[in-house]
Design a protein around this motif. Sequence first.
Motif, short mmCIF file in Angstrom:
data_model
loop_
_atom_site.label_atom_id
_atom_site.label_comp_id
_atom_site.label_asym_id
_atom_site.label_seq_id
_atom_site.Cartn_x
_atom_site.Cartn_y
_atom_site.Cartn_z
N GLN A 104 -3.56 5.14 -10.24
CA GLN A 104 -3.98 6.53 -10.05
C GLN A 104 -4.61 7.10 -11.32
N GLN A 105 -5.82 7.57 -11.20
CA GLN A 105 -6.55 8.14 -12.33
C GLN A 105 -5.76 9.30 -12.95
N GLY A 106 -5.61 9.29 -14.26
CA GLY A 106 -4.96 10.40 -14.97
C GLY A 106 -3.48 10.19 -15.24
N VAL A 107 -2.81 9.34 -14.46
CA VAL A 107 -1.37 9.17 -14.63
C VAL A 107 -1.06 8.38 -15.90
N ALA A 108 -1.85 7.37 -16.19
CA ALA A 108 -1.62 6.58 -17.40
C ALA A 108 -1.77 7.45 -18.65
N ASN B 13 7.45 3.72 -10.99
CA ASN B 13 6.12 4.25 -10.74
C ASN B 13 5.00 3.44 -11.39
N ALA B 14 5.34 2.24 -11.90
CA ALA B 14 4.34 1.42 -12.59
C ALA B 14 3.08 1.18 -11.76
N PRO B 15 3.20 0.88 -10.46
CA PRO B 15 1.98 0.68 -9.67
C PRO B 15 1.09 1.92 -9.62
N ARG B 16 1.72 3.10 -9.54
CA ARG B 16 0.94 4.34 -9.49
C ARG B 16 0.31 4.64 -10.84
N VAL B 17 1.03 4.32 -11.93
CA VAL B 17 0.48 4.52 -13.27
C VAL B 17 -0.80 3.70 -13.43
N GLN C 246 -2.56 11.92 -5.22
CA GLN C 246 -2.49 10.48 -5.30
C GLN C 246 -3.72 9.84 -4.65
N VAL C 247 -4.12 10.35 -3.48
CA VAL C 247 -5.31 9.83 -2.81
C VAL C 247 -6.54 10.00 -3.71
N HIS C 248 -6.68 11.21 -4.24
CA HIS C 248 -7.84 11.50 -5.09
C HIS C 248 -7.83 10.63 -6.35
N GLY C 249 -6.65 10.50 -7.00
CA GLY C 249 -6.55 9.74 -8.22
C GLY C 249 -6.82 8.25 -8.03
N VAL C 250 -6.29 7.69 -6.94
CA VAL C 250 -6.53 6.27 -6.66
C VAL C 250 -8.00 6.03 -6.36
N MET D 163 4.36 5.18 -2.16
CA MET D 163 4.15 6.58 -2.53
C MET D 163 5.31 7.47 -2.09
N SER D 164 6.04 7.04 -1.05
CA SER D 164 7.07 7.90 -0.48
C SER D 164 8.47 7.51 -0.95
N THR D 165 8.61 6.49 -1.84
CA THR D 165 9.91 6.04 -2.30
C THR D 165 10.59 7.15 -3.09
N ARG D 166 11.90 7.35 -2.79
CA ARG D 166 12.67 8.37 -3.52
C ARG D 166 13.42 7.73 -4.68
N ASN D 167 13.48 8.46 -5.78
CA ASN D 167 14.24 8.02 -6.95
C ASN D 167 15.09 9.20 -7.43
N THR D 168 15.92 9.73 -6.53
CA THR D 168 16.65 10.96 -6.81
C THR D 168 17.58 10.82 -8.01
N MET D 169 18.32 9.72 -8.10
CA MET D 169 19.26 9.55 -9.20
C MET D 169 18.53 9.44 -10.54
N LEU D 170 17.49 8.61 -10.60
CA LEU D 170 16.74 8.48 -11.84
C LEU D 170 16.09 9.79 -12.25
N ARG D 171 15.53 10.50 -11.27
CA ARG D 171 14.88 11.78 -11.57
C ARG D 171 15.90 12.80 -12.06
#
Length: 200
Positions: free
Chosen positions: A84-88, A77-81, A173-177, A1-9
Amino acid sequence: MSTRNTMLRSLHDVGLAAWFGGSLMGAVGLNGAARDEGGTWATTARIASSGWAKWTPVNAAAIATHLFGSGGLLAANAPRVAAQQGVAASTLAKTVLTGAALAATAYSRVLGKKIELAASSDPQDAEKAAKHPIDTDKAQRHLAYMQWAVPALTGGLVVLNALHGEQQRPAEQVHGVWQRARSLAPHMNMPSVPDWHLTH
């Protein structure tokens, strides 16, 4: 959850900003200036076509940059998709909107090129236009619709990007998971997430 993706973003956001901003500026500023200064249909079309033609390579680079960053973020972010409810759902909506924006951009360029040839004073362009005659009034109307559709669609992507940012808040994220876990196990008597988890 805390991984940064600054360049991609950054690639994702800068590419989308250029795609949205350039299309909006073209629809408002470039087309408006061409109408004010053109005088005749052919001159107006030549002015607008010249401006859009110069912007096309930059726009293509912006779109490619955005798509590269978007694909990288989706993979990261595939694992979070999945969890986590709503992200997909928001990711699917963003994918559909991106496809529509790409289609509108490509169709705009095709129409713009046809009008460019029809309005050109170059004999070679006139010869090409004669081989593929078009209804210029109809093409102009369709082009106007598409040139407004692109900033509308990419503006929608900006909004969905903001939604994705909100969904990355720790509490969200907590709520969605938790909600996804409850939806996958409806027969279990699982308690709701305490209110303090939802504090932003």
